[in-house]
Design an enzyme around this catalytic site. Structure first.
Site, PDB file in Angstrom:
ATOM      1  N   ASP A   1      40.085  34.239  31.235  1.00 32.36           N
ATOM      2  CA  ASP A   1      41.491  34.138  31.604  1.00 32.36           C
ATOM      3  C   ASP A   1      41.836  32.656  31.571  1.00 32.36           C
ATOM      4  O   ASP A   1      41.108  31.845  32.138  1.00 32.36           O
ATOM      5  CB  ASP A   1      41.678  34.713  33.015  1.00 32.36           C
ATOM      6  CG  ASP A   1      42.992  35.448  33.168  1.00 32.36           C
ATOM      7  OD1 ASP A   1      44.031  34.853  32.840  1.00 32.36           O
ATOM      8  OD2 ASP A   1      42.981  36.606  33.622  1.00 32.36           O
TER       9      ASP A   1
ATOM     10  N   HIS B   1      45.265  44.199  36.755  1.00 32.57           N
ATOM     11  CA  HIS B   1      45.027  43.834  38.154  1.00 32.57           C
ATOM     12  C   HIS B   1      46.308  43.507  38.917  1.00 32.57           C
ATOM     13  O   HIS B   1      46.246  43.221  40.102  1.00 32.57           O
ATOM     14  CB  HIS B   1      44.088  42.630  38.190  1.00 32.57           C
ATOM     15  CG  HIS B   1      44.731  41.423  37.572  1.00 32.57           C
ATOM     16  ND1 HIS B   1      45.017  41.349  36.213  1.00 32.57           N
ATOM     17  CD2 HIS B   1      45.200  40.268  38.101  1.00 32.57           C
ATOM     18  CE1 HIS B   1      45.613  40.210  35.958  1.00 32.57           C
ATOM     19  NE2 HIS B   1      45.740  39.533  37.082  1.00 32.57           N
TER      20      HIS B   1
HETATM   21  C1  GLC Z   1      49.507  36.226  36.494  1.00 36.42           C
HETATM   22  C2  GLC Z   1      48.286  36.966  36.988  1.00 36.42           C
HETATM   23  C3  GLC Z   1      48.428  37.196  38.454  1.00 36.42           C
HETATM   24  C4  GLC Z   1      48.553  35.863  39.154  1.00 36.42           C
HETATM   25  C5  GLC Z   1      49.664  35.012  38.532  1.00 36.42           C
HETATM   26  C6  GLC Z   1      49.573  33.576  38.970  1.00 36.42           C
HETATM   27  O1  GLC Z   1      50.641  36.959  36.645  1.00 36.42           O
HETATM   28  O2  GLC Z   1      48.101  38.141  36.283  1.00 36.42           O
HETATM   29  O3  GLC Z   1      47.373  37.945  38.986  1.00 36.42           O
HETATM   30  O4  GLC Z   1      48.817  36.090  40.504  1.00 36.42           O
HETATM   31  O5  GLC Z   1      49.621  34.999  37.142  1.00 36.42           O
HETATM   32  O6  GLC Z   1      48.546  32.907  38.299  1.00 36.42           O
END
Ligand code: GLC
Ligand code: CA
Length: 555
Positions: A98, A328
């Site tokens: 990620d 998630h």
């Molecule tokens: C994205 C992720 C999420 C996170 C957000 C801030 O939306 O999927 O889980 O809280 O970014 O990084």
């Protein structure tokens, strides 16, 4: 249609904290993933996307990174990560990490140095602005609620955070910062990663404006997206990012980015910034666009189908897509799309058939292949997710009773999909020897991987059939590269489409309803490839689809 390895992939998303705990501390880890690689190999997936495992204070479960170059001890060591990449590659699977580069943690050394010394070059790595008469520079609301500006001590300085206050936004206008980020991206790609899922990337360009804007909530604040989502000039940053990192590595990249139609070509066209993007239109159809998910939005199957089909048709014109039901940040798809009294094998496999054979690279979120469902926590204190606590607070502020607010948490909390993976019916669902960091869904005794793998009529076995169909059947070409053609849209509850190449065609019909539905099929049916029911009842070309029945026909 040009060949690209990632077009033929099937991606499985792992939430490391909840996948498998190898060392008995209640938290999933990298060794745990390595131990379960054969499970994933057997399922048939070939790309694994890991939610963030970098060093982090875990304010937002790893999306607040304090060191891009090292693995958080909670998940293991840097060597464990190298080993995971190696062991996955050995089994023909690639790893996606990620990539979180819109912001860092406030505990990242850049941010600490920026606060320590106002002359440091790191001040310009972030977005600091002067306050206005003792107030923040403007009334933007962060995505996680509250002002998007945090005051620095007692000074008149504020820093911008689109997410939590422990996630200060980076200043992409600074070329030196950008170079540091590219270097880090290449460091990971050089290790043999398949690529990245790219977090919150449409937020990197900001159009800063002072002032008080009309509020759109009960809190006097307003949605920040209007000034930071896909702003003019973002093209320059995204082009540079791609040219200096992804492109030379032939990486697979999936951007978390709702892209307006006009920009889609630039994002995912032949020479686009990314391989594909996640489209939120059909997964967020039950919440308002401002992200206030405690306010449910009603929808119909027709509307859902329109959104999916529109997304398919737009994407097909110019490039490639990612298809998914869960991640998630979403609740479990069964609970979102299916009325609770109808949840079961048929509805779970109907949902699977409906999305998995769409055009694009399919993503499966851990546990989706078991039909895992939402998990009700007994009180707010059992919820871990930062956004859940914020939404509860705002729900109460907007006048909901505690019970009403809890109903919305049951429905939409991100923790619904973050509960530990259900491996077997032993204690803690076989996830850990000790009490896990987040409650295990009580239904693990009747719903777990071990039981489902042994049962040829389980949701897991059905997913495997779908995966095999895409990976190695004679319909492989049609499923991967075939043109997407909507059909039978005159029926309210039917979601049907064809996938067509010059050599072969398939027709997928799903009855998205608890009622029977008769469909007059116009095509010449050669045979049935897959169905979630025994047999098929038809008189001539009149086919009766039973509740949540799905059939894949060869034409
Ligand atoms: C994205 C992720 C999420 C996170 C957000 C801030 O939306 O999927 O889980 O809280 O970014 O990084
Ligand atoms: Ca562990």
């Amino acid at each position: 249609m040009n060949f690209q390895w990632w077009k033929e992939a099937i991606c499985y998303q792992i939430y490391p904290k909840s996948f498998y705990d190898s060392n008995g501390d209640g938290i999933g880890d990298l060794q745990g993933i390595i131990e379960k690689l054969d499970y994933l190999k057997d399922l048939g997936v070939n790309v694994l996307w890991l939610c963030p495992v970098y060093k982090s204070p875990m304010d937002d479960n790893g999306y607040d990174i304090s060191d891009f170059y090292h693995i958080d001890p909670q998940f293991g060591t840097d060597d464990d990560m190298d080993k995971l990449i190696f062991e996955a590659n050995k089994r023909g699977m690639k790893i996606l990490m990620d990539l979180v580069i819109n912001h860092t943690s406030d505990e990242h050394e850049w941010f600490e140095k920026a606060l320590e010394d106002s002359n440091s070059k790191y001040v310009d790595y972030y977005i600091f602005r002067e306050g206005k008469d003792g107030n923040p520079p403007n009334n933007w609301r962060s995505y996680f609620g509250g002002s998007a500006w945090e005051q620095v001590g007692n000074s008149n300085k504020y820093y911008l955070h689109a997410f939590s206050k422990k996630q200060p936004d980076l200043n992409w206008e600074n070329p030196e910062l950008r170079e540091e980020l590219y270097e880090m991206v290449n460091y990971w790609l050089d290790k043999g990663l398949g690529g990245f899922r790219v977090d919150a990337i449409c937020n990197i360009k900001k159009t800063f404006c002072e002032g008080i804007f009309p509020t759109d909530g009960e809190d006097g604040l307003c949605f920040i997206g209007n000034w930071i989502l896909n702003q003019e000039g973002i093209e320059e940053f995204l082009t540079e990012l791609k040219e200096k990192t992804f492109k030379p590595h032939n990486s697979m990249t999936v951007a978390e980015s709702d892209v307006p139609k006009e920009l889609l070509e630039k994002f995912i066209g032949e020479d686009g910034y990314f391989s594909m993007v996640f489209d939120f239109s059909y997964t967020d159809l039950d919440v308002p666009s401002t992200g206030e998910w405690f306010k449910p939005v009603n929808w119909t199957v027709r509307e859902m189908r329109d959104k999916i089909f529109q997304s398919q048709l737009e994407t097909q014109k110019i490039g490639w897509g990612a298809v998914y039901l869960e991640n998630h940040d979403q609740p479990r798809s069964l609970n979102k799309y299916i009325p609770s009294e109808d949840i079961g094998f048929e509805s779970a496999t109907m949902l699977a058939t409906m999305y998995f054979l769409l055009r694009g690279t399919p993503f499966i979120y851990q546990g989706q292949e078991l039909g895992m469902s939402n998990c009700r926590m007994s009180s707010m204190s059992e919820y871990d997710d930062i956004a859940t606590h914020d939404q509860y607070y705002r729900a109460i502020l907007s006048g909901l009773s505690e019970e009403q607010a809890m109903e919305q948490m049951y429905r939409r909390s991100r923790d619904n999909s973050r509960t530990p993976f259900q491996w077997d019916n032993t204690q803690n669902a076989g996830f850990s020897k000790v009490n896990p960091w987040l409650k295990v869904n009580e239904n693990y005794t009747s719903n777990n991987a071990k039981q489902q793998i042994e049962d040829s009529t389980s949701v897991w076995s059905y997913y495997k059939k779908l995966i095999d169909l895409r990976n190695e059947s004679e319909y492989r070409k049609a499923i991967i590269y075939g043109e997407f053609l909507p059909c039978y849209t005159q029926y309210d509850s039917i979601v049907a489409y064809k996938r067509v190449t010059n050599e072969e065609s398939i027709l997928i019909i799903n009855n998205f309803s608890a009622q029977d539905c008769e469909v007059i099929i116009e095509e010449d049916i050669k045979g049935q490839i897959l169905s979630n029911y025994e047999g098929q009842s038809c008189r001539g070309n009149m086919y009766n689809f039973r509740p949540y029945e799905s059939v894949v026909f060869a034409l």
